[in-house]
Design a protein around this motif. Structure first.
Motif, PDB file in Angstrom:
ATOM      1  N   GLN A 238       0.947  -1.278   0.028  1.00  0.00           N
ATOM      2  CA  GLN A 238      -0.054  -0.008   0.030  1.00  0.00           C
ATOM      3  C   GLN A 238       0.900   1.220  -0.043  1.00  0.00           C
ATOM      4  O   GLN A 238       2.046   1.123   0.677  1.00  0.00           O
ATOM      5  CB  GLN A 238      -0.987   0.012   1.121  1.00  0.00           C
ATOM      6  N   LYS A 239       0.453   2.255  -0.693  1.00  0.00           N
ATOM      7  CA  LYS A 239       1.211   3.570  -0.813  1.00  0.00           C
ATOM      8  C   LYS A 239       1.430   4.089   0.464  1.00  0.00           C
ATOM      9  O   LYS A 239       2.282   4.746   0.963  1.00  0.00           O
ATOM     10  CB  LYS A 239       0.659   4.640  -1.723  1.00  0.00           C
ATOM     11  N   GLU A 240       0.467   4.002   1.333  1.00  0.00           N
ATOM     12  CA  GLU A 240       0.428   4.541   2.817  1.00  0.00           C
ATOM     13  C   GLU A 240       1.569   3.895   3.711  1.00  0.00           C
ATOM     14  O   GLU A 240       2.028   4.664   4.742  1.00  0.00           O
ATOM     15  CB  GLU A 240      -0.918   4.257   3.417  1.00  0.00           C
ATOM     16  N   ASN A 241       2.175   2.887   3.098  1.00  0.00           N
ATOM     17  CA  ASN A 241       3.155   2.086   3.942  1.00  0.00           C
ATOM     18  C   ASN A 241       4.515   2.569   3.324  1.00  0.00           C
ATOM     19  O   ASN A 241       5.539   2.188   3.623  1.00  0.00           O
ATOM     20  CB  ASN A 241       3.257   0.625   3.864  1.00  0.00           C
ATOM     21  N   GLY A 242       4.534   3.639   2.458  1.00  0.00           N
ATOM     22  CA  GLY A 242       5.795   4.066   2.036  1.00  0.00           C
ATOM     23  C   GLY A 242       5.852   3.941   0.557  1.00  0.00           C
ATOM     24  O   GLY A 242       5.312   3.261  -0.137  1.00  0.00           O
ATOM     25  N   SER A 243       6.299   4.898  -0.185  1.00  0.00           N
ATOM     26  CA  SER A 243       6.442   5.183  -1.713  1.00  0.00           C
ATOM     27  C   SER A 243       7.646   6.113  -2.219  1.00  0.00           C
ATOM     28  O   SER A 243       8.280   6.786  -1.367  1.00  0.00           O
ATOM     29  CB  SER A 243       5.068   5.708  -2.259  1.00  0.00           C
TER      30      SER A 243
ATOM     31  N   ASP B 266       8.306   8.660  -4.940  1.00  0.00           N
ATOM     32  CA  ASP B 266       7.683   9.388  -6.046  1.00  0.00           C
ATOM     33  C   ASP B 266       8.782   9.840  -7.164  1.00  0.00           C
ATOM     34  O   ASP B 266       9.697  10.476  -6.842  1.00  0.00           O
ATOM     35  CB  ASP B 266       7.164  10.922  -5.523  1.00  0.00           C
TER      36      ASP B 266
END
Length: 77
Positions: free
Chosen positions: A5-10, A12
């Motif tokens: 999930q993006k909320e767990n780190g991404s 950009d």
């Protein structure tokens, strides 16, 4: 990585960079190097970083001589 999930780190990456990457074929090992650079820079909100060979080896699971060759290939591209 059952449910990323993006909320767990991404990481950009600018559209301009992604579009440039889409236009070229990058061999697997060189791509692993490029991905490591993105992760260690943009992934930590930095424009640049000194990444040790041991870090490249750890992230990519490649041996040092292979990492060195892949860095040279990526740099030449």
């Amino acid at each position: 990585m059952a449910n990323p999930q993006k909320e767990n780190g991404s990481t950009d990456i600018a559209h301009e960079i992604m579009e440039a990457l889409m236009r070229i074929r990058i061999p697997g090992e060189a791509r692993q190097i490029i991905d490591t650079v993105f992760r260690q820079t943009y992934g930590w909100h930095k424009k640049e970083d000194r990444i040790a060979l041991s870090q490249f080896c750890g992230f990519t699971l490649m041996k040092k001589p292979t990492v060195i060759r892949a860095i040279k290939k990526a740099h030449a591209m």
